[in-house]
Design a protein around this motif. Sequence first.
Motif, PDB file in Angstrom:
ATOM      1  N   MET A 205     -29.746 -49.037 -80.872  1.00 38.53           N
ATOM      2  CA  MET A 205     -30.097 -47.734 -80.754  1.00 38.53           C
ATOM      3  C   MET A 205     -31.139 -47.492 -81.841  1.00 38.53           C
ATOM      4  O   MET A 205     -32.276 -46.914 -81.739  1.00 38.53           O
ATOM      5  CB  MET A 205     -29.122 -46.762 -80.701  1.00 38.53           C
ATOM      6  N   ILE A 206     -30.816 -47.970 -83.010  1.00 36.26           N
ATOM      7  CA  ILE A 206     -31.529 -47.828 -84.269  1.00 36.26           C
ATOM      8  C   ILE A 206     -32.891 -48.533 -84.063  1.00 36.26           C
ATOM      9  O   ILE A 206     -33.989 -48.057 -84.294  1.00 36.26           O
ATOM     10  CB  ILE A 206     -30.774 -47.964 -85.542  1.00 36.26           C
ATOM     11  N   GLU A 207     -32.675 -49.964 -83.737  1.00 29.84           N
ATOM     12  CA  GLU A 207     -33.853 -50.729 -83.423  1.00 29.84           C
ATOM     13  C   GLU A 207     -34.824 -50.199 -82.468  1.00 29.84           C
ATOM     14  O   GLU A 207     -36.140 -50.327 -82.735  1.00 29.84           O
ATOM     15  CB  GLU A 207     -33.292 -52.148 -83.261  1.00 29.84           C
ATOM     16  N   GLU A 208     -34.452 -49.598 -81.379  1.00 30.39           N
ATOM     17  CA  GLU A 208     -35.170 -49.310 -80.346  1.00 30.39           C
ATOM     18  C   GLU A 208     -35.840 -47.857 -80.713  1.00 30.39           C
ATOM     19  O   GLU A 208     -37.130 -47.705 -80.477  1.00 30.39           O
ATOM     20  CB  GLU A 208     -34.426 -48.817 -79.026  1.00 30.39           C
ATOM     21  N   MET A 209     -35.168 -47.121 -81.394  1.00 24.36           N
ATOM     22  CA  MET A 209     -35.592 -45.900 -82.059  1.00 24.36           C
ATOM     23  C   MET A 209     -36.721 -45.946 -83.254  1.00 24.36           C
ATOM     24  O   MET A 209     -37.900 -45.161 -82.958  1.00 24.36           O
ATOM     25  CB  MET A 209     -34.765 -45.020 -82.668  1.00 24.36           C
ATOM     26  N   GLU A 210     -36.619 -46.941 -84.112  1.00 26.68           N
ATOM     27  CA  GLU A 210     -37.450 -47.195 -84.997  1.00 26.68           C
ATOM     28  C   GLU A 210     -38.833 -47.728 -84.313  1.00 26.68           C
ATOM     29  O   GLU A 210     -40.115 -47.644 -84.938  1.00 26.68           O
ATOM     30  CB  GLU A 210     -37.014 -48.310 -86.044  1.00 26.68           C
ATOM     31  N   SER A 211     -38.489 -48.622 -83.190  1.00 29.05           N
ATOM     32  CA  SER A 211     -40.047 -49.283 -82.753  1.00 29.05           C
ATOM     33  C   SER A 211     -40.829 -47.957 -82.117  1.00 29.05           C
ATOM     34  O   SER A 211     -41.983 -47.897 -81.965  1.00 29.05           O
ATOM     35  CB  SER A 211     -39.568 -50.080 -81.585  1.00 29.05           C
ATOM     36  N   LYS A 212     -40.038 -47.123 -81.257  1.00 26.43           N
ATOM     37  CA  LYS A 212     -40.713 -45.740 -81.014  1.00 26.43           C
ATOM     38  C   LYS A 212     -41.312 -45.083 -81.983  1.00 26.43           C
ATOM     39  O   LYS A 212     -42.461 -44.527 -81.670  1.00 26.43           O
ATOM     40  CB  LYS A 212     -39.809 -44.958 -80.067  1.00 26.43           C
ATOM     41  N   LEU A 213     -40.592 -44.811 -83.049  1.00 23.40           N
ATOM     42  CA  LEU A 213     -41.193 -43.981 -84.114  1.00 23.40           C
ATOM     43  C   LEU A 213     -42.463 -44.840 -84.635  1.00 23.40           C
ATOM     44  O   LEU A 213     -43.619 -44.138 -85.265  1.00 23.40           O
ATOM     45  CB  LEU A 213     -40.153 -43.788 -85.110  1.00 23.40           C
ATOM     46  N   ARG A 214     -42.419 -46.136 -85.059  1.00 25.34           N
ATOM     47  CA  ARG A 214     -43.592 -46.915 -85.479  1.00 25.34           C
ATOM     48  C   ARG A 214     -44.917 -46.457 -84.670  1.00 25.34           C
ATOM     49  O   ARG A 214     -45.769 -46.517 -84.946  1.00 25.34           O
ATOM     50  CB  ARG A 214     -43.450 -48.456 -85.527  1.00 25.34           C
ATOM     51  N   TYR A 215     -44.651 -46.578 -83.153  1.00 28.56           N
ATOM     52  CA  TYR A 215     -45.668 -46.439 -81.977  1.00 28.56           C
ATOM     53  C   TYR A 215     -46.189 -44.988 -82.402  1.00 28.56           C
ATOM     54  O   TYR A 215     -47.472 -44.880 -82.441  1.00 28.56           O
ATOM     55  CB  TYR A 215     -45.263 -46.745 -80.789  1.00 28.56           C
ATOM     56  N   SER A 216     -45.370 -44.101 -82.421  1.00 24.55           N
ATOM     57  CA  SER A 216     -45.737 -42.793 -82.545  1.00 24.55           C
ATOM     58  C   SER A 216     -46.529 -42.404 -83.813  1.00 24.55           C
ATOM     59  O   SER A 216     -47.648 -41.692 -83.573  1.00 24.55           O
ATOM     60  CB  SER A 216     -44.669 -41.653 -82.724  1.00 24.55           C
ATOM     61  N   LEU A 243     -58.960 -50.810 -93.436  1.00 29.15           N
ATOM     62  CA  LEU A 243     -57.826 -50.451 -93.963  1.00 29.15           C
ATOM     63  C   LEU A 243     -56.624 -49.884 -92.867  1.00 29.15           C
ATOM     64  O   LEU A 243     -55.580 -50.641 -92.883  1.00 29.15           O
ATOM     65  CB  LEU A 243     -57.956 -49.393 -95.327  1.00 29.15           C
ATOM     66  N   LEU A 244     -56.966 -49.199 -92.167  1.00 34.11           N
ATOM     67  CA  LEU A 244     -56.189 -48.362 -91.228  1.00 34.11           C
ATOM     68  C   LEU A 244     -55.554 -49.478 -89.983  1.00 34.11           C
ATOM     69  O   LEU A 244     -54.493 -49.401 -89.410  1.00 34.11           O
ATOM     70  CB  LEU A 244     -56.856 -47.315 -90.372  1.00 34.11           C
ATOM     71  N   GLU A 245     -56.704 -50.399 -89.802  1.00 31.59           N
ATOM     72  CA  GLU A 245     -56.396 -51.610 -88.805  1.00 31.59           C
ATOM     73  C   GLU A 245     -55.058 -52.404 -89.596  1.00 31.59           C
ATOM     74  O   GLU A 245     -54.276 -52.642 -88.768  1.00 31.59           O
ATOM     75  CB  GLU A 245     -57.575 -52.312 -88.366  1.00 31.59           C
ATOM     76  N   HIS A 246     -55.433 -52.762 -90.474  1.00 25.39           N
ATOM     77  CA  HIS A 246     -54.435 -53.438 -91.283  1.00 25.39           C
ATOM     78  C   HIS A 246     -53.073 -53.062 -91.488  1.00 25.39           C
ATOM     79  O   HIS A 246     -51.965 -53.641 -91.188  1.00 25.39           O
ATOM     80  CB  HIS A 246     -54.859 -53.732 -92.788  1.00 25.39           C
ATOM     81  N   ILE A 247     -53.179 -51.581 -91.801  1.00 25.52           N
ATOM     82  CA  ILE A 247     -51.819 -50.960 -92.117  1.00 25.52           C
ATOM     83  C   ILE A 247     -51.046 -50.711 -90.694  1.00 25.52           C
ATOM     84  O   ILE A 247     -49.925 -50.903 -90.393  1.00 25.52           O
ATOM     85  CB  ILE A 247     -52.162 -49.501 -92.635  1.00 25.52           C
ATOM     86  N   SER A 248     -51.834 -50.675 -89.598  1.00 26.98           N
ATOM     87  CA  SER A 248     -51.324 -50.537 -88.153  1.00 26.98           C
ATOM     88  C   SER A 248     -50.744 -51.670 -87.752  1.00 26.98           C
ATOM     89  O   SER A 248     -49.627 -51.798 -87.119  1.00 26.98           O
ATOM     90  CB  SER A 248     -52.379 -50.056 -87.057  1.00 26.98           C
ATOM     91  N   LYS A 249     -51.432 -52.768 -88.079  1.00 31.24           N
ATOM     92  CA  LYS A 249     -50.739 -54.071 -87.784  1.00 31.24           C
ATOM     93  C   LYS A 249     -49.449 -54.370 -88.499  1.00 31.24           C
ATOM     94  O   LYS A 249     -48.506 -54.950 -88.043  1.00 31.24           O
ATOM     95  CB  LYS A 249     -51.645 -55.328 -88.117  1.00 31.24           C
ATOM     96  N   ARG A 250     -49.475 -53.790 -89.814  1.00 30.41           N
ATOM     97  CA  ARG A 250     -48.173 -54.067 -90.547  1.00 30.41           C
ATOM     98  C   ARG A 250     -46.878 -53.216 -90.097  1.00 30.41           C
ATOM     99  O   ARG A 250     -45.874 -53.828 -90.142  1.00 30.41           O
ATOM    100  CB  ARG A 250     -48.363 -53.591 -91.851  1.00 30.41           C
ATOM    101  N   LEU A 251     -47.247 -52.199 -89.440  1.00 28.53           N
ATOM    102  CA  LEU A 251     -46.311 -51.238 -88.699  1.00 28.53           C
ATOM    103  C   LEU A 251     -45.839 -51.763 -87.353  1.00 28.53           C
ATOM    104  O   LEU A 251     -44.756 -51.311 -87.061  1.00 28.53           O
ATOM    105  CB  LEU A 251     -46.611 -49.918 -88.516  1.00 28.53           C
TER     106      LEU A 251
END
Length: 252
Positions: A205-216, A243-251
């Motif tokens: 559940m935590i893994e699924e939730m963090e994935s959704k939060l990163r996407y949001s 910079l934003l593209e780089h950070i977005s990929k890291r998340l």
Amino acid sequence: MEAAMGLMRRIPPKHSEAALSALLSLLPHHSADLLSQVDQPLQVLRDVDSGKEFILCEYNRDADSYRSPWSNKYHPPLDDGLYPSQELRKLEVEANNVFMVYCDQYYEGGTSSVYIWENEDEDGSRTADGRRGYLEEGCWEAIHVIEVVPLEEATARYCLTSSVMLSLTTNDESSGNFNLSGSIRRQMNMDLPIAEGHLCNMGRMIEEMESKLRYSLDQVYFGKTKEMICTLRPPSEPVQTRLLEHISKRLS
């Protein structure tokens, strides 16, 4: 109280502690509600016995002392502190080892802590400073609180409440001084069989939730900021966009 909560939702996480202190002075009769509803940046303390850091929060606090999940001791020492039962302590030790690996694999380091008692579980993770690209400093602070209610026929109901505070800073010649921060909170409820154990269910559940939060966060904060920068800056100056593209990929 409604206006105070609206203000705290708009305050950058790095300034939330000072803002909360000011609100507590202005609204002393709402102190309990503010302290219970406002998420603050996490702090850590080193366990002198294990040499590992652990997170300080309301879930491991008793009076002015905090219990370490590694040694099960309070810092500073507390004679009559609250402790989990032997069964829950065994699960707590296993959970901390599992989430330490999770934290390292997903965030390349940081600090994680899991505290378990009769009805709820909490895990928080704090990343280290940014290690790649343009980041001078970056912090992802996540708090997960899970309530487990046993049901009939070997099932349980899990109620997960997750909060994430994100702060990113750059300061170099190519990108200049740039700061982006924000917070988000979501909730998830699931009825699951307990054949594999509570830890497996909570971990998924935590893994699924963090994935959704990163996407949001990627869509809301980085997407909108990138749109504004692309509108204001000429195409020949795409440093912040990269910079934003780089950070977005890291998340991702």
